[in-house]
Design a protein around this motif. Structure first.
Motif, PDB file in Angstrom:
ATOM      1  N   PHE A  46     -27.925  14.051  22.410  1.00  0.00           N
ATOM      2  CA  PHE A  46     -28.221  13.101  23.643  1.00  0.00           C
ATOM      3  C   PHE A  46     -27.842  13.649  25.075  1.00  0.00           C
ATOM      4  O   PHE A  46     -26.791  13.993  25.046  1.00  0.00           O
ATOM      5  N   GLY A  47     -28.634  13.532  25.843  1.00  0.00           N
ATOM      6  CA  GLY A  47     -28.368  14.138  27.367  1.00  0.00           C
ATOM      7  C   GLY A  47     -27.282  13.467  27.803  1.00  0.00           C
ATOM      8  O   GLY A  47     -26.941  12.207  27.895  1.00  0.00           O
ATOM      9  N   VAL A  48     -26.468  14.418  28.277  1.00  0.00           N
ATOM     10  CA  VAL A  48     -25.165  14.051  29.057  1.00  0.00           C
ATOM     11  C   VAL A  48     -24.941  14.908  30.291  1.00  0.00           C
ATOM     12  O   VAL A  48     -25.284  15.983  30.458  1.00  0.00           O
ATOM     13  N   TYR A  49     -24.652  13.895  31.588  1.00  0.00           N
ATOM     14  CA  TYR A  49     -24.382  14.583  32.623  1.00  0.00           C
ATOM     15  C   TYR A  49     -23.228  14.890  33.070  1.00  0.00           C
ATOM     16  O   TYR A  49     -22.180  14.200  32.984  1.00  0.00           O
ATOM     17  N   ASN A  50     -22.848  16.308  32.861  1.00  0.00           N
ATOM     18  CA  ASN A  50     -21.551  16.812  33.017  1.00  0.00           C
ATOM     19  C   ASN A  50     -20.637  16.211  34.014  1.00  0.00           C
ATOM     20  O   ASN A  50     -19.347  15.992  33.988  1.00  0.00           O
ATOM     21  N   PRO A  51     -20.988  15.938  35.351  1.00  0.00           N
ATOM     22  CA  PRO A  51     -20.106  15.489  36.448  1.00  0.00           C
ATOM     23  C   PRO A  51     -19.878  13.956  35.873  1.00  0.00           C
ATOM     24  O   PRO A  51     -18.609  13.506  36.387  1.00  0.00           O
ATOM     25  N   GLU A  52     -20.318  13.404  35.150  1.00  0.00           N
ATOM     26  CA  GLU A  52     -19.981  12.081  34.718  1.00  0.00           C
ATOM     27  C   GLU A  52     -18.846  12.052  33.364  1.00  0.00           C
ATOM     28  O   GLU A  52     -18.160  10.925  33.090  1.00  0.00           O
ATOM     29  N   LEU A  53     -18.635  13.051  32.853  1.00  0.00           N
ATOM     30  CA  LEU A  53     -17.588  12.993  31.754  1.00  0.00           C
ATOM     31  C   LEU A  53     -16.001  13.160  32.381  1.00  0.00           C
ATOM     32  O   LEU A  53     -15.863  13.520  33.151  1.00  0.00           O
ATOM     33  N   GLY A 108     -22.952   1.336  17.144  1.00  0.00           N
ATOM     34  CA  GLY A 108     -23.481   1.366  18.544  1.00  0.00           C
ATOM     35  C   GLY A 108     -22.946   0.376  19.417  1.00  0.00           C
ATOM     36  O   GLY A 108     -22.888   0.869  20.411  1.00  0.00           O
ATOM     37  N   ILE A 109     -22.194  -0.819  18.957  1.00  0.00           N
ATOM     38  CA  ILE A 109     -21.400  -1.586  19.909  1.00  0.00           C
ATOM     39  C   ILE A 109     -20.236  -0.953  20.427  1.00  0.00           C
ATOM     40  O   ILE A 109     -19.837  -0.902  21.381  1.00  0.00           O
ATOM     41  N   SER A 110     -19.494  -0.097  19.242  1.00  0.00           N
ATOM     42  CA  SER A 110     -18.515   0.485  19.597  1.00  0.00           C
ATOM     43  C   SER A 110     -18.587   1.711  20.322  1.00  0.00           C
ATOM     44  O   SER A 110     -17.724   2.034  21.544  1.00  0.00           O
ATOM     45  N   SER A 111     -19.542   2.292  20.270  1.00  0.00           N
ATOM     46  CA  SER A 111     -20.023   3.662  21.251  1.00  0.00           C
ATOM     47  C   SER A 111     -20.385   2.894  22.770  1.00  0.00           C
ATOM     48  O   SER A 111     -19.815   3.622  23.663  1.00  0.00           O
ATOM     49  N   PHE A 112     -20.814   1.785  22.894  1.00  0.00           N
ATOM     50  CA  PHE A 112     -21.157   1.005  24.134  1.00  0.00           C
ATOM     51  C   PHE A 112     -19.532   0.710  24.674  1.00  0.00           C
ATOM     52  O   PHE A 112     -19.407   0.690  25.908  1.00  0.00           O
ATOM     53  N   LEU A 113     -18.929   0.133  24.049  1.00  0.00           N
ATOM     54  CA  LEU A 113     -17.388  -0.178  24.521  1.00  0.00           C
ATOM     55  C   LEU A 113     -16.345   1.118  24.841  1.00  0.00           C
ATOM     56  O   LEU A 113     -15.512   0.779  25.708  1.00  0.00           O
ATOM     57  N   MET A 114     -16.750   2.248  24.239  1.00  0.00           N
ATOM     58  CA  MET A 114     -16.002   3.391  24.714  1.00  0.00           C
ATOM     59  C   MET A 114     -16.663   4.076  25.926  1.00  0.00           C
ATOM     60  O   MET A 114     -15.977   4.815  26.326  1.00  0.00           O
ATOM     61  N   ARG A 115     -17.763   3.402  26.629  1.00  0.00           N
ATOM     62  CA  ARG A 115     -18.397   4.358  27.460  1.00  0.00           C
ATOM     63  C   ARG A 115     -17.415   4.428  28.870  1.00  0.00           C
ATOM     64  O   ARG A 115     -17.365   5.412  29.444  1.00  0.00           O
ATOM     65  N   ASP A 116     -16.805   3.474  29.155  1.00  0.00           N
ATOM     66  CA  ASP A 116     -15.831   3.272  30.224  1.00  0.00           C
ATOM     67  C   ASP A 116     -14.637   4.314  30.422  1.00  0.00           C
ATOM     68  O   ASP A 116     -14.310   4.857  30.972  1.00  0.00           O
ATOM     69  N   LEU A 117     -14.191   4.529  28.916  1.00  0.00           N
ATOM     70  CA  LEU A 117     -13.324   5.602  28.489  1.00  0.00           C
ATOM     71  C   LEU A 117     -13.647   7.068  28.696  1.00  0.00           C
ATOM     72  O   LEU A 117     -13.183   7.866  29.051  1.00  0.00           O
ATOM     73  N   LEU A 118     -14.983   7.321  28.378  1.00  0.00           N
ATOM     74  CA  LEU A 118     -15.671   8.485  28.416  1.00  0.00           C
ATOM     75  C   LEU A 118     -16.488   9.205  29.496  1.00  0.00           C
ATOM     76  O   LEU A 118     -16.560  10.140  29.883  1.00  0.00           O
ATOM     77  N   TYR A 119     -17.102   8.266  30.214  1.00  0.00           N
ATOM     78  CA  TYR A 119     -17.827   8.364  31.201  1.00  0.00           C
ATOM     79  C   TYR A 119     -17.704   7.648  32.419  1.00  0.00           C
ATOM     80  O   TYR A 119     -17.331   6.509  32.441  1.00  0.00           O
ATOM     81  N   ASN A 120     -17.749   8.523  33.561  1.00  0.00           N
ATOM     82  CA  ASN A 120     -17.922   7.800  35.211  1.00  0.00           C
ATOM     83  C   ASN A 120     -19.011   7.620  35.628  1.00  0.00           C
ATOM     84  O   ASN A 120     -19.717   8.405  36.349  1.00  0.00           O
ATOM     85  N   ASN A 121     -19.429   6.244  35.135  1.00  0.00           N
ATOM     86  CA  ASN A 121     -20.702   5.784  35.472  1.00  0.00           C
ATOM     87  C   ASN A 121     -20.710   4.183  35.962  1.00  0.00           C
ATOM     88  O   ASN A 121     -20.263   3.551  35.022  1.00  0.00           O
ATOM     89  N   PRO A 122     -21.257   4.046  37.138  1.00  0.00           N
ATOM     90  CA  PRO A 122     -20.732   2.430  37.451  1.00  0.00           C
ATOM     91  C   PRO A 122     -21.673   1.683  36.557  1.00  0.00           C
ATOM     92  O   PRO A 122     -21.498   0.478  36.585  1.00  0.00           O
ATOM     93  N   ASN A 123     -22.614   2.058  35.975  1.00  0.00           N
ATOM     94  CA  ASN A 123     -23.574   1.141  35.191  1.00  0.00           C
ATOM     95  C   ASN A 123     -23.084   1.250  33.543  1.00  0.00           C
ATOM     96  O   ASN A 123     -23.860   0.801  32.717  1.00  0.00           O
ATOM     97  N   ASN A 124     -21.838   1.537  33.366  1.00  0.00           N
ATOM     98  CA  ASN A 124     -21.619   1.611  31.752  1.00  0.00           C
ATOM     99  C   ASN A 124     -21.657   0.137  31.225  1.00  0.00           C
ATOM    100  O   ASN A 124     -21.710   0.205  30.089  1.00  0.00           O
TER     101      ASN A 124
END
Length: 301
Positions: A46-53, A108-124
């Motif tokens: 799945f596409g990952v934008y490196n600056p967001e990591l 899938g829900i667990s992956s969504f809940l981890m987004r704020d921990l993994l990615y710096n994205n305002p739409n997490n």
């Protein structure tokens, strides 16, 4: 041409898979973790934008692999507990697909809940990302699940296993020579001689100089003990070729078998009328396969 789904096949009772049983859950969870981790590291699906990591990609893959394995362990651990409480509720393919679907939604829900921990994205925390994570888990999980099913079948069947993907129960030959249903069995002691309805017989178990006859009479299954060895009994029913010595202590009615499970190391035979499973010894596997195919070809012709 009308669309058809074999619902009977989906609803047929099957054994609860070993991979979900309590004693195998740790091994299954570790296997899932390693396969997902290697897959994510190798293919970056799945596409990952490196600056967001927020951390190194390896640790992101580690967490994405760890979460499903932990959820799998807890999910089926709870299911095994409730199965024990309900005295091992029946299992079938339809139920398995349903539980796997629910499991993938949880992942899938667990992956969504981890987004704020993994990615710096305002739409997490957006609904779009929730839908995307669940969709990705369902799509990837379905392929992953069937890959594991095929791998599991290969490992269980092992090298040289000649048996069938799906056992088809035999039917009594329509054109076979009519044989008497009631036969007389002679023993070494005349007063122990007995009559037997051979059509009711499911299997025979040896017990020293005695045998246990398990029969199906209507909706009931009965067991009788007779004073005769299994070899002596077998020699008196040679006119009935659908009886097979599958084990040194068992003689079975091939027409009564409803399911075969196992691999080249040995089979387990199941019947509709009883929960007892009869073993086919490793030495007899090849003979059983040959005998089954011969009887099946006679039934078809």
């Amino acid at each position: 041409m009308p669309f058809y789904i074999n619902t009977e096949h989906l609803r047929n009772k099957i054994e609860y898979p070993k991979r979900y049983q309590s004693q195998n859950l740790v091994k299954s969870s570790v296997f899932v973790f390693l396969v997902i981790l290697l897959f994510l590291l190798a293919f970056r699906p799945f596409g990952v934008y490196n600056p967001e990591l927020r951390m190194h990609y390896f640790f992101i893959c580690f967490l994405h692999a760890l979460a499903p394995s932990l959820i799998l362990f807890v999910y089926f651990g709870a299911l095994n507990y409730f199965r024990q409480v309900k005295n091992k509720m029946q299992w079938n393919l339809l139920k398995e697909y349903l539980y796997i679907g629910i499991l993938l939604v949880f992942i899938g829900i667990s992956s969504f809940l981890m987004r704020d921990l993994l990615y710096n994205n305002p739409n997490n925390w957006s609904w779009d990302y929730l839908f995307e994570e669940i969709r990705n888990c369902l799509v990837a999980g379905v392929f992953f699940y069937f890959f594991l099913r095929l791998s599991n079948y290969y490992l269980e069947s092992k090298k040289g296993s000649p048996f069938i993907l799906q056992f088809i129960p035999l039917e009594v030959e329509a054109k076979k020579v009519a044989l008497l249903s009631n036969i007389f069995i002679s023993t070494q002691v005349k007063q122990d001689d007995f009559n037997l309805n051979i059509d009711q017989l499911l299997f025979v178990k040896a017990d020293g100089n005695y045998i246990e006859l398990t029969k199906s009479i209507g909706s009931q299954t009965t067991t009788e003990v007779k004073r005769i060895s299994l070899t002596q009994f077998e020699s008196q029913i040679t006119d009935y070729p659908h009886f097979f010595r599958c084990h040194r202590t068992y003689l079975i009615n091939m027409f009564k078998i409803k399911k075969v499970s196992g691999n080249s190391q040995g089979y387990l035979l199941s019947f509709n009328e009883t929960d007892v499973k009869i073993p086919v010894s490793r030495k007899q596997v090849e003979s059983f396969n040959t005998y089954y195919q011969e009887l099946r070809s006679q039934c078809i012709t």
